[in-house]
Motif scaffolding. Structure first.
Motif, short mmCIF file in Angstrom:
data_model
loop_
_atom_site.label_atom_id
_atom_site.label_comp_id
_atom_site.label_asym_id
_atom_site.label_seq_id
_atom_site.Cartn_x
_atom_site.Cartn_y
_atom_site.Cartn_z
N LYS A 170 0.83 -1.03 0.01
CA LYS A 170 -0.35 -0.39 0.24
C LYS A 170 0.57 1.71 -0.45
N SER A 171 0.42 2.19 -0.51
CA SER A 171 0.74 3.57 -0.95
C SER A 171 -0.16 4.99 0.02
N GLN A 172 0.86 5.51 0.95
CA GLN A 172 0.07 7.14 0.95
C GLN A 172 0.34 8.77 0.03
N THR A 173 1.04 7.82 -1.44
CA THR A 173 1.37 8.89 -2.14
C THR A 173 0.78 9.15 -3.11
N LEU A 174 -0.60 7.81 -3.97
CA LEU A 174 -0.98 8.25 -3.92
C LEU A 174 -2.95 8.88 -3.10
N GLU A 175 -3.66 9.04 -4.06
CA GLU A 175 -4.75 10.65 -3.42
C GLU A 175 -5.74 9.87 -3.41
N GLU A 176 -5.50 8.50 -3.27
CA GLU A 176 -6.45 7.87 -2.11
C GLU A 176 -5.48 7.45 -0.66
N ALA A 177 -5.45 7.37 -0.33
CA ALA A 177 -5.14 7.33 1.45
C ALA A 177 -4.78 5.47 1.41
N SER A 178 -4.09 5.53 1.74
CA SER A 178 -3.56 4.35 2.46
C SER A 178 -3.96 3.53 1.08
N LYS A 179 -4.74 3.74 -0.20
CA LYS A 179 -4.65 2.92 -1.20
C LYS A 179 -3.35 1.27 -1.69
N ASP A 180 -4.58 0.27 -1.37
CA ASP A 180 -3.83 -0.76 -1.63
C ASP A 180 -3.14 -0.85 -3.01
N LEU A 181 -1.94 -0.80 -3.70
CA LEU A 181 -1.35 -1.60 -4.34
C LEU A 181 -1.69 -3.46 -4.47
N GLU A 182 -1.59 -3.42 -3.95
CA GLU A 182 -2.14 -5.39 -3.56
C GLU A 182 -2.44 -5.67 -2.35
N ASN A 183 -3.07 -6.85 -1.99
CA ASN A 183 -3.73 -7.06 -1.20
C ASN A 183 -4.74 -8.20 -1.62
N ASN A 184 -3.30 -9.81 -1.58
CA ASN A 184 -4.04 -10.68 -2.36
C ASN A 184 -3.66 -11.77 -1.68
N ARG A 185 -3.81 -13.02 -1.35
CA ARG A 185 -2.87 -14.28 -1.98
C ARG A 185 -2.67 -15.20 -2.39
N TYR A 186 -1.73 -16.04 -2.25
CA TYR A 186 -1.31 -17.46 -3.49
C TYR A 186 -1.01 -18.41 -3.10
N PHE A 187 -1.72 -19.59 -4.01
CA PHE A 187 -0.97 -20.71 -4.08
C PHE A 187 -0.62 -21.48 -4.55
#
Length: 737
Positions: free
Chosen positions: A528-545
């Protein structure tokens, strides 16, 4: 009649006078007494050179500590010059600290040695300390090889020169005279300096350095039959308060108080007393051995006329006892004492040789190193018995009673910043051959690693790994990472990265260097990044098998500063499930390989080549799992790669090809000056066109200085890239973790 009586009387008188003259002309038996004194004992070699030059035959030898080692070698048949040559080529640092070659360690043991700076016993919630700095195993191996020609002698009176040495029973402080037994074991026991080496068990007695009880065995040598005593005293004199400026010197002074009092009396009983001027050297001044030997010669020449009076033009047999040259052993049988937790098959598997086979001392050392590297045995003694013209190898092992350890590490790099590692390791947690290890990494970014495995050696082993990594980083933009940022107008992003991975695997090891494994993995990536306009924007939140397989080969002699060996690693990772149902998911796989070798070109100058590459199989991939290049000195996870000249994590693509060339020069021991150049092509679908073998798109160079320390390498590298014109200076401390 009177004339006959007179003649008989005169004849008998002549016989008596002749017999008395013959008795008086009988040459005296010369005994040699050599005291202990650590590295100062190298002066004994200089004394022996002068004794040989004077033509004096030594009839008996008694020694303590270093005097026992040099005296034992001389008694076994070596000349003074041969002993000089042996010590000249001996790496005392490696011998004293029980250095185990990296090639003798399996992949678990390599990882431990290249991660933790300090390892302490931990039992009943109490931190202990090791009973010694070293087990003395390398010294024992060396002494066995050097005394090959007398390996079957069990009474030291039957050596080329009758010999004895002195040890101390640590339980009662009494001296123990070692005149029988196994010569290398006796020599080691006499020289086992307390806290430096572990006590030696002989006849159920725990023995340490003989200097504690009797550092100058003059009475014992006289009892052997010596008429004349030549004594060499290399022990320390008492120091004044100005010289007693550290704990080591104070400890030595305490042990010397009683010794020096005894020495003053024994000096009066010595016919030719030799005291080399070595006050400016210490017990660990092995690197100044030539000067110490020279001082021994000078002290002997000061009493040369007295020594010469004992000479009979005797010439020491200069037979060719090969110094440090491998001798062949024909092993008829192997004896192993009964063990509680380890089978005979386990021990023989580590040794690497069997009964009715021919081996060299190099083969023997490799086998002993393999056993020593496991840390499962606190003591490893062995001897050779003769049977039917072959050697019976008698191995006696003492299992390590410590099963729990606390380990520590310290690190700093430009990605994870400062970190302190605390490790808890437990052997035999559930099963005989299992190990559980938990790393907790505290600092600017919290991390942990947990590893549980059942080590079945060369059979298939089972394991479970769990890992959590996190860091905060400004990631700089490049054309190839537009799909990551999602906005080409941004020059950089400040991202919070988290990786939580759990893995189950099966693997097997071949010859300590090969490892093959397969497994399955559940991975959770959160960015996640707070640089983007949306606060605490999740760029990725994913589980992989995913399923994985790997093969590795590693014969490098050192991980950080290799001078010889090869390395290869091949991996495939197939992602077959994603938890993010909002995105279309197609299965994809990453295939990657890493190859390298190191060679010493000339003395201390090493060339290291490393080539890496990887690509993706599948139409749709996740850019957050792609190959990421840049930076140096951090622990590499997932598909992160080092690259000189660029900031960490600044080049991204689903395929890459990279090569690195390094010239490393060891300025002096453990100090390295190196120059590196790396080149790479990185992109998406790189191998679908001919771009991969075109001129490298990315290049970088680095000039560095590295220092090997107990906590790992300390390195400073200045890097630059001709493409960006940027310069970066990286500072890293400690093992990478």
């Amino acid at each position: 009649m009177k004339k006959s009586i007179l003649f008989i009387f005169l004849f008998c008188s002549c016989l008596t006078a002749f017999a008395q003259k013959k008795e008086n002309d009988k040459k005296p038996k010369v005994g040699l007494v050599l005291s202990g004194g650590g590295a100062k004992g190298l002066a004994h070699i200089g004394v022996l050179k002068v004794i040989e030059e004077a033509g004096v035959e030594i009839s008996y030898i008694g020694g303590t500590s270093m005097g026992a080692i040099i005296g034992g070698l001389y008694a076994s048949g070596y000349t003074a010059h041969q002993i000089d040559s042996i010590f000249e080529i001996t790496d005392f640092d490696a011998v004293v600290r029980d250095y185990i070659p990296r090639s003798s360690k399996n992949f678990y043991e390599k990882k431990n040695d290249e991660t933790y700076a300090i390892s302490l016993p931990f039992e009943n919630f109490k931190i202990g300390v090791p009973n010694a700095y070293s087990k003395g195993q390398n010294i024992y191996n060396l002494l066995n090889q050097l005394t090959h020609n007398v390996r079957h002698v069990r009474d030291f009176k039957n050596l080329p020169i009758p010999f004895l040495c002195i040890a101390t029973d640590i339980e009662n402080g009494q001296q123990v005279i070692l005149g029988k037994g196994y010569l290398p074991q006796a020599m080691l026991a006499s020289a086992t300096f307390p806290s430096l080496f572990s006590p030696v068990l002989i006849d159920d007695k725990m023995l340490i350095d003989g200097g504690v009880a009797n550092n100058y065995p003059i009475e014992e040598v006289r009892k052997l039959g010596a008429d004349i005593i030549i004594g060499v005293d290399v022990q320390d004199d008492l120091k004044d308060r100005k010289s007693l400026n550290n704990a080591t010197r104070i400890l030595i002074q305490i042990s010397n108080l009683q010794m020096i009092d005894k020495m003053n009396k024994k000096k009066q009983q010595t016919d030719i007393y030799i005291k080399p001027d070595i006050k400016n050297f210490t017990v660990i001044s092995f690197d100044e051995g030539k000067d110490i030997i020279q001082r021994g010669e000078e002290a002997s020449f000061s009493v040369y006329e007295k020594i010469k009076e004992l000479g009979t033009d005797y010439k020491r047999d200069n037979k060719e006892i090969q110094k440090c040259v491998i001798d062949t052993l024909t092993i008829g049988d192997i004896k192993v004492n009964k063990l509680e937790n380890y089978t005979r098959a386990y021990v023989l598997g580590k040794l690497g040789f069997k009964a009715n086979s021919k081996i060299t001392y190099k083969d023997l050392k490799i086998g002993i190193d393999n056993l020593n590297a496991t840390q499962n045995f606190s003591s490893m003694g062995y001897s050779f018995e003769e049977k039917d013209g072959k050697d019976v190898f008698d191995l006696k092992l003492v299992e390590n009673s410590t099963k729990t350890f606390l380990r520590f590490g310290l690190h700093y790099d430009d990605l994870y910043k400062s970190a302190v590692l605390v490790n808890f390791t437990k052997k035999k947690l559930l099963f005989k051959n299992d190990v559980a290890a938990l790393d907790v990494i505290l600092g600017d970014n919290f991390r942990y690693n947990f590893d549980y495995y059942i080590d079945n050696g060369f059979y298939w082993s089972f394991g479970f790994r769990s890992r959590y990594n996190s860091f905060n980083r400004n990631v700089f933009n490049d054309e190839s990472v537009e799909n990551v940022f999602g906005d080409s107008d941004l020059s950089s992003l400040n991202v919070d990265f988290e990786d939580f991975t759990n893995q189950v695997y099966f693997q097997t090891i071949f010859k300590q260097k090969f490892i093959v494994g397969v497994g399955v993995e559940l991975k959770n990536i959160k960015i996640k990044s707070q640089t983007l306009e949306e606060a605490s924007k999740d760029l990725e939140n994913n589980r992989y098998f995913n399923a994985l397989g790997y093969i590795k080969y590693d014969s490098l002699d050192d991980f950080y500063f290799p001078s010889d060996g090869w390395y290869f690693s091949g991996d495939i990772q197939s992602f077959i499930y994603s938890s993010n149902l909002e995105q279309d998911f197609s299965r994809f796989s990453y295939v990657k390989g890493d190859f390298g070798f190191a060679r010493t070109l000339v003395n201390k100058l090493t060339f290291v080549l490393r080539a890496e590459g990887g690509f993706v199989i599948g139409e749709e991939t996740n850019p957050f799992l792609d190959f990421v290049l840049g930076g140096y000195g951090f622990n590499k996870i997932n598909n992160f790669k080092h690259f000189y000249g660029y900031e960490p994590l600044s080049i991204v693509g689903d395929s890459f090809l990279k090569s690195t060339f390094t010239l490393d020069y060891e300025l002096f021991k453990k100090n390295h000056l190196n120059f590196s150049a790396n080149y790479a092509n990185v992109g998406n679908n790189l191998f679908d066109s001919d771009d991969w073998y075109q001129s490298p798109r990315y290049s970088g160079y680095a000039l560095g200085y590295g220092l090997e320390t107990i906590i790992g390498p300390i390195e400073v590298k200045h890097s630059w890239s001709p493409e960006t014109k940027d310069h970066h200076t990286w500072f890293t401390v400690g093992f990478w973790f």
